[in-house]
Write an enzyme that holds these catalytic residues in place. Structure first.
Site, PDB file in Angstrom:
ATOM      1  N   ASP A 106       0.808  -1.121  -0.043  1.00  0.00           N
ATOM      2  CA  ASP A 106       0.036   0.098   0.019  1.00  0.00           C
ATOM      3  C   ASP A 106       0.950   1.284  -0.065  1.00  0.00           C
ATOM      4  O   ASP A 106       1.992   1.427   0.581  1.00  0.00           O
ATOM      5  CB  ASP A 106      -1.003   0.009   1.215  1.00  0.00           C
TER       6      ASP A 106
HETATM    7  N1  URA Z   1      -1.079  -6.019   3.762  1.00  0.00           N
HETATM    8  C1  URA Z   1      -1.723  -4.738   3.945  1.00  0.00           C
HETATM    9  O1  URA Z   1      -2.601  -4.508   4.569  1.00  0.00           O
HETATM   10  N2  URA Z   1      -0.870  -3.906   3.173  1.00  0.00           N
HETATM   11  C2  URA Z   1       0.186  -4.000   2.648  1.00  0.00           C
HETATM   12  O2  URA Z   1       0.718  -2.971   2.069  1.00  0.00           O
HETATM   13  C3  URA Z   1       0.514  -5.257   2.733  1.00  0.00           C
HETATM   14  C4  URA Z   1       0.043  -6.461   3.332  1.00  0.00           C
END
Ligand code: URA
Length: 238
Positions: A106
């Site tokens: 993310d």
């Molecule tokens: N899980 C999440 O919620 N976000 C990420 O970036 C990676 C794993």
């Protein structure tokens, strides 16, 4: 052993269009072993080839495998919309080579991100059948409790999943710190699992994929390195 014309070599390494690469060569901007090569048709041995382009050394690599310490506020998507893309952290040659992230983090997640221009490698690493453990350090909004740890280990049901998802391991590291290991790579998985278990993920960092850790790579935030075969061998399923 394999030989390629010098313009193809440059193009394959991401120096631009064939036309541009030919111009670079003809302008005398490319050297091999300290000698300027200005004939773009010259056949060059690619095994062990080291080029100098604009006085900078480039080792020829048929494919590239990269580890990036992703900072917050960079997007992994191909067409980033709100933040710069992770490719802006790498030399421009990698964009020309169509290097892509292996899976996604993310925009606000930091940590280890693999990138490559090897399609079958990206596909194999991203396959849901491939159970390579990924280690995350999560900062939680509410204090971590034993009940939270137990629930994440037992499995939590997410909206669009047919079955509950479990953490492979889950260890409290501080009042608001949780180390969580997952083998799947579902969309926002850590954040959604924490939310489903009644807490909230305030910050997330990926410290490890398989046996490859960001610490062992010695990367600081925003830094990257090439991965060699011995390091790729650490990306094995459990
Ligand atoms: N899980 C999440 O919620 N976000 C990420 O970036 C990676 C794993």
């Amino acid at each position: 052993m394999s030989k390629l014309s010098l313009d193809r070599v440059l193009q394959s390494q991401g120096f631009g269009t064939r036309k541009y690469c030919r111009a670079l060569i003809e302008d005398g901007d490319v050297a091999i072993g300290g000698e300027v090569h200005d004939n773009y048709k010259a056949l060059v041995e690619t095994d062990g080839l080291v080029l100098t382009v604009f006085d900078e050394e480039w080792i020829y690599r048929e494919r590239v495998y990269i580890a990036l310490y992703k900072p917050a506020n960079y997007e992994c998507s191909r067409k980033p919309s709100h933040h710069p893309g992770v490719l802006t952290l790498l030399p421009e040659q990698f964009t020309w080579r169509e290097v892509q992230p292996v899976g996604r983090l993310d925009h606000d997640t930091t940590g280890l991100l693999l990138m490559s221009d090897d399609g079958p490698f990206i596909h194999a690493q991203s396959s849901p059948k491939r159970h390579v453990p990924k280690v995350y350090q999560a900062t939680t909004q509410d204090p971590v409790t034993q009940a939270l740890v137990d629930e994440l280990l037992a499995g939590v049901q997410l909206h669009d999943e047919p079955a509950p998802l479990k953490a492979v391991s889950c260890v409290q590291r501080g009042e608001h710190q949780l180390e969580i290991v997952l083998e799947q790579g579902k969309y926002h998985q850590v954040k959604r699992m924490l939310a489903a278990a009644g807490n909230h993920c305030a910050a997330l960092h990926r410290s490890q994929i398989g046996g490859l850790t960001i610490d062992a790579l010695g990367l600081g935030e925003g830094e990257w390195c090439f991965l060699e075969q011995s390091q790729l061998d650490l990306l094995v399923p459990d």
